[in-house]
Design an enzyme around this catalytic site. Structure first.
Site, PDB file in Angstrom:
ATOM      1  N   ASP A  36       0.743  -1.154   0.098  1.00 43.05           N
ATOM      2  CA  ASP A  36      -0.172   0.066   0.003  1.00 43.05           C
ATOM      3  C   ASP A  36       0.818   1.135  -0.004  1.00 43.05           C
ATOM      4  O   ASP A  36       2.059   1.183   0.608  1.00 43.05           O
ATOM      5  CB  ASP A  36      -1.060   0.039   1.311  1.00 43.05           C
ATOM      6  CG  ASP A  36      -1.893   0.754   0.982  1.00 43.05           C
ATOM      7  OD1 ASP A  36      -2.480   1.371  -0.025  1.00 43.05           O
ATOM      8  OD2 ASP A  36      -2.696   1.088   1.992  1.00 43.05           O
ATOM      9  N   HIS A  53       2.250   3.226  -8.916  1.00 50.69           N
ATOM     10  CA  HIS A  53       2.317   1.891  -9.221  1.00 50.69           C
ATOM     11  C   HIS A  53       3.386   1.320  -9.959  1.00 50.69           C
ATOM     12  O   HIS A  53       3.806   0.164  -9.743  1.00 50.69           O
ATOM     13  CB  HIS A  53       0.754   1.480  -9.979  1.00 50.69           C
ATOM     14  CG  HIS A  53      -0.305   2.151  -9.334  1.00 50.69           C
ATOM     15  ND1 HIS A  53      -0.505   1.867  -7.925  1.00 50.69           N
ATOM     16  CD2 HIS A  53      -1.484   2.781  -9.417  1.00 50.69           C
ATOM     17  CE1 HIS A  53      -1.752   2.108  -7.536  1.00 50.69           C
ATOM     18  NE2 HIS A  53      -2.045   3.016  -8.278  1.00 50.69           N
ATOM     19  N   LEU A 147       9.776 -21.352  -4.688  1.00 51.51           N
ATOM     20  CA  LEU A 147       8.589 -20.300  -4.090  1.00 51.51           C
ATOM     21  C   LEU A 147       7.593 -20.294  -4.859  1.00 51.51           C
ATOM     22  O   LEU A 147       7.531 -19.938  -6.083  1.00 51.51           O
ATOM     23  CB  LEU A 147       9.516 -18.937  -4.272  1.00 51.51           C
ATOM     24  CG  LEU A 147       8.604 -17.776  -3.707  1.00 51.51           C
ATOM     25  CD1 LEU A 147       8.428 -17.622  -2.125  1.00 51.51           C
ATOM     26  CD2 LEU A 147       9.125 -16.230  -4.053  1.00 51.51           C
TER      27      LEU A 147
HETATM   28  C1  IPE Z   1      -5.760  -2.603  -0.293  1.00 50.30           C
HETATM   29  O1  IPE Z   1      -5.110  -1.286  -0.339  1.00 50.30           O
HETATM   30  C2  IPE Z   1      -5.414  -3.254  -1.637  1.00 50.30           C
HETATM   31  C3  IPE Z   1      -4.156  -3.442  -2.265  1.00 50.30           C
HETATM   32  C4  IPE Z   1      -3.040  -3.166  -1.587  1.00 50.30           C
HETATM   33  C5  IPE Z   1      -4.613  -4.251  -3.452  1.00 50.30           C
HETATM   34  P1  IPE Z   1      -6.357  -0.123  -0.322  1.00 50.30           P
HETATM   35  O2  IPE Z   1      -5.547   0.994  -0.851  1.00 50.30           O
HETATM   36  O3  IPE Z   1      -7.196  -0.521  -1.492  1.00 50.30           O
HETATM   37  O4  IPE Z   1      -7.191  -0.280   0.793  1.00 50.30           O
HETATM   38  P2  IPE Z   1      -7.965   1.073   1.656  1.00 50.30           P
HETATM   39  O5  IPE Z   1      -8.808   1.528   0.744  1.00 50.30           O
HETATM   40  O6  IPE Z   1      -7.026   1.914   2.055  1.00 50.30           O
HETATM   41  O7  IPE Z   1      -8.547   0.321   2.733  1.00 50.30           O
HETATM   42  C1  IPE Z   2      -1.519   0.376  -3.276  1.00 48.36           C
HETATM   43  O1  IPE Z   2      -1.093   1.739  -3.406  1.00 48.36           O
HETATM   44  C2  IPE Z   2      -1.844  -0.469  -4.557  1.00 48.36           C
HETATM   45  C3  IPE Z   2      -3.252  -0.677  -5.041  1.00 48.36           C
HETATM   46  C4  IPE Z   2      -4.381  -0.721  -3.949  1.00 48.36           C
HETATM   47  C5  IPE Z   2      -3.551  -1.298  -6.076  1.00 48.36           C
HETATM   48  P1  IPE Z   2      -2.460   2.655  -3.212  1.00 48.36           P
HETATM   49  O2  IPE Z   2      -2.964   2.760  -4.795  1.00 48.36           O
HETATM   50  O3  IPE Z   2      -3.659   2.211  -2.537  1.00 48.36           O
HETATM   51  O4  IPE Z   2      -1.851   4.106  -2.694  1.00 48.36           O
HETATM   52  P2  IPE Z   2      -2.413   4.996  -1.626  1.00 48.36           P
HETATM   53  O5  IPE Z   2      -2.987   4.084  -0.778  1.00 48.36           O
HETATM   54  O6  IPE Z   2      -3.491   5.632  -2.527  1.00 48.36           O
HETATM   55  O7  IPE Z   2      -1.319   5.708  -1.245  1.00 48.36           O
HETATM   56 MG    MG Z   3      -3.849   2.422  -0.407  1.00 51.84          MG
END
Ligand code: IPE
Ligand code: IPE
Ligand code: MG
Length: 256
Positions: A36, A53, A147
């Site tokens: 995240d 990303h 793995l």
């Molecule tokens: C969780 O992260 C999903 C992934 C890392 C793929 P999100 O960024 O979507 O989660 P919330 O919205 O902060 O709970």
């Molecule tokens: C995690 O990073 C990747 C996915 C959920 C796909 P985010 O896109 O949720 O990044 P933040 O949380 O908005 O910073």
């Molecule tokens: Mg996020």
């Protein structure tokens, strides 16, 4: 224990432990990561979210090879949740292209490193190009036995549990199972993670302290490790730090 270090000589193994400052005893067999913070990483730099990303994808390489080196058996990466479809279409499209971009470059190396690619999640609703890329990787690595690199892609734990219950119900209705046979292991076998052990260690980056619908059943007795580090800044050293913390935890499972 570390014969999984791919035949590496004992002395090299010791060097590795020294350089990474961790013990090869008690390595978590299954590590799950909620990757995240990509969007915030990009925002901090005045870049579009998708730049985060892209950067985050590069971190995956390093964590996969480190997992392989230290003898982790399963690495599950939460790549896209069933809730992530709520994001703007351009971002979703970019995320759906990532498996293809990642695997185009990495698949030969994954094959060579004896990695098994798995997907946990609903593949049906993915765009064709995403499906094609992941199916190809699963197919190309299915004879490997190293793995397990398990991508949670279009994954949501609550719907997974509902689907598991539905498939149990069908078996009971067809007379293939008795209701009294339902046990924890039977339900586990009806989830998308059937035949994977539960995660020993859960890592979540970016400072959020929640599960976001990730492996609610499977994480019942896992150790959790949270860090404020944003996923694109996450490194091999952070990963080893999480493993080290894990190694010093006492797992009691309700006992003393
Ligand atoms: C969780 O992260 C999903 C992934 C890392 C793929 P999100 O960024 O979507 O989660 P919330 O919205 O902060 O709970
Ligand atoms: C995690 O990073 C990747 C996915 C959920 C796909 P985010 O896109 O949720 O990044 P933040 O949380 O908005 O910073
Ligand atoms: Mg996020």
């Amino acid at each position: 224990m570390l014969n999984k270090l791919m035949g590496r000589k004992k002395s090299e193994q010791v060097d590795k432990e020294k350089s990474l400052d961790f013990s090869s005893e008690n390595i978590p067999k299954h590590i799950a990561i909620i990757m995240d913070g990509n969007g915030r990483w990009a925002k901090k730099r005045g870049l579009p979210r998708v730049a985060g990303h892209r950067e985050g994808m590069n971190v995956i390489r390093e964590i996969v090879s480190t997992s392989n080196e230290i003898g982790v058996e399963v690495l599950t990466l939460y790549a896209f949740s069933t809730e992530n479809w709520k994001r703007p279409k351009t971002e979703v499209d970019f995320l759906m292209r990532l498996p293809e971009r990642f695997l185009n470059v990495e698949l030969p190396k994954l094959i060579e490193e004896n990695v098994v690619v798995r997907i946990t999640g609903e593949r049906e609703n993915l765009p064709e190009y995403t499906k094609r890329a992941v199916n190809k990787a699963v197919e190309a690595t299915k004879e490997n036995n190293g793995l397990i690199l398990n991508f949670a892609l279009n994954y949501g734990s609550r719907s997974e549990i509902i689907d598991g219950i539905k498939s149990l119900y069908k078996e009971i209705e067809a007379g293939e199972m008795d209701i009294n046979e339902i046990s924890e292991s039977v339900l586990s076998d009806h989830l998308m993670t059937a035949n994977l052990n539960d995660p020993d260690l859960l890592i979540r980056t970016s400072g959020e302290i929640r599960l976001s619908n990730f492996m609610l059943w499977q994480l019942a007795y896992s150790e959790f490790w949270f860090t404020d580090v944003l996923w694109p800044d996450f490194s091999r050293e952070h990963f080893i730090e999480a493993v080290r913390v894990y190694q010093n935890r006492q797992r009691r499972y309700g006992g003393v």
